[in-house]
Design an enzyme around this catalytic site. Sequence first.
Site, PDB file in Angstrom:
ATOM      1  N   ARG A 121     -19.010  60.091   5.832  1.00 17.91           N
ATOM      2  CA  ARG A 121     -17.956  59.779   6.798  1.00 17.91           C
ATOM      3  C   ARG A 121     -16.643  59.419   6.105  1.00 17.91           C
ATOM      4  O   ARG A 121     -15.562  59.681   6.638  1.00 17.91           O
ATOM      5  CB  ARG A 121     -18.418  58.633   7.698  1.00 17.91           C
ATOM      6  N   TYR A 154       6.790  55.799  19.603  1.00 19.55           N
ATOM      7  CA  TYR A 154       6.026  56.867  20.247  1.00 19.55           C
ATOM      8  C   TYR A 154       5.411  56.349  21.541  1.00 19.55           C
ATOM      9  O   TYR A 154       4.745  55.316  21.558  1.00 19.55           O
ATOM     10  CB  TYR A 154       4.957  57.319  19.255  1.00 19.55           C
ATOM     11  N   ASP A 158       6.307  53.733  11.904  1.00 22.38           N
ATOM     12  CA  ASP A 158       5.883  55.114  12.109  1.00 22.38           C
ATOM     13  C   ASP A 158       6.884  56.002  11.377  1.00 22.38           C
ATOM     14  O   ASP A 158       8.063  56.056  11.733  1.00 22.38           O
ATOM     15  CB  ASP A 158       5.864  55.430  13.608  1.00 22.38           C
ATOM     16  N   LYS A 175       1.982  66.872  12.141  1.00 20.59           N
ATOM     17  CA  LYS A 175       3.318  67.443  12.235  1.00 20.59           C
ATOM     18  C   LYS A 175       3.701  68.178  10.950  1.00 20.59           C
ATOM     19  O   LYS A 175       3.115  69.191  10.611  1.00 20.59           O
ATOM     20  CB  LYS A 175       4.321  66.347  12.566  1.00 20.59           C
TER      21      LYS A 175
END
Length: 398
Positions: free
Chosen positions: A64, A117, A187, A212
């Site tokens: 994981r 955001y 961010d 992005k």
Amino acid sequence: MAITKHIDTVLQHAGTAPFNPETGTAPVPLPPMRASTVRFENLAALEKAQRTKAAGGRATTYGRMGMDTHAALEQVFAQLEGGTHAYLASSGMAAMTMVMLALCSAGDHALISDCVYGPMRELDDAVLKRMNISVTYFAAGEDLDALVQPNTTLLYVESPGSLLFEMLDMGAMAAVAQRHGLVLATDNTWGSGYIYRPLTLGAQVSVIAGTKYVGGHSDLMLGAVVTHDEAIAKKLNRTQYAMGYSISADDAWLALRGVRTMPIRMAQHARHALQVCEFFKHRPETVRLFHPAWPEDPGHALWQRDCTGSNGMLSIELRLSPAAARVFVDELELFGIGFSWGGYESLVQLVSPKDLAHHRYWGEGENALVRLHIGLESPQDIIADLTQALEKAAAVKG
């Protein structure tokens, strides 16, 4: 003689496959290494990995947490941002959630810029409130010292801001955080560590949606959190592991592939965006352009001081009725209608008044706001497409 490695050079050589010691050969890119179970040669090897992980280091004890492909991508994010530790998440939103839950506990208070955001507010309403973590949203220019409460632990911002690309003074934010013993997190998806490095400006945590510009091809979901603070790294490390964060080896490989071309892609996006700004400057429908690299943007001086480049994101306030604005968006042929950005293609979003209401930088008014991501298509073709769509919008009555 040591070679000084520019970030452009680093990105071309990061995640390169090592040579096979027997054959002396290797592929150029590191292959995606998929694994759920990790084997150990003996118990001593297992115990060494467990000690490393307990100390906050990078050690794989279970699939994981990712294998070599993931480790290479973590290193890329750390190098982009100038950090020492990077933690991967399945999306940018998941990375934001990791930060909030790692750095805030029940009873804590966070200051969050109102230009973040939009889904951060959903995280606040759906999760943080239920966990008794309170939030105050602030606008740039407010007296942050007056907003700090005895239980404030985190100052979370986004610069340039979402939708309107408002530049915040990261150095000033860092000074506030230092005065009050707060963690400053930001961010940095807009800059993606390449054209803007907030950790060098005083932030302690940087969040990137690798979906992005890092990925760059609109084909993966990815988030990352980067820090250069050892104490914060330990909190992020424990939270990431405890909450089961994981990304696929294929997505890690795609991000490594994409980030190699980010320098030339981002520069091309930026050139095209400025040409589109110049086009809109002379259109009668244009009220205001929101793009920090545009000389007439109010944040241009901060952009010049703190950034080393720009990208393809811009918004335009247009003197169009709601009906005409819809026609404009629908008639665009080269622009897909979508919420993401950072890929090679051009995208358009008609921003709703509800979403704009949270941004005090917008002010008031009934004009339309259209957000564009200017892609890698010919700028002449993009401008021709915008022209024909504006002409059709102008024909709308009322």
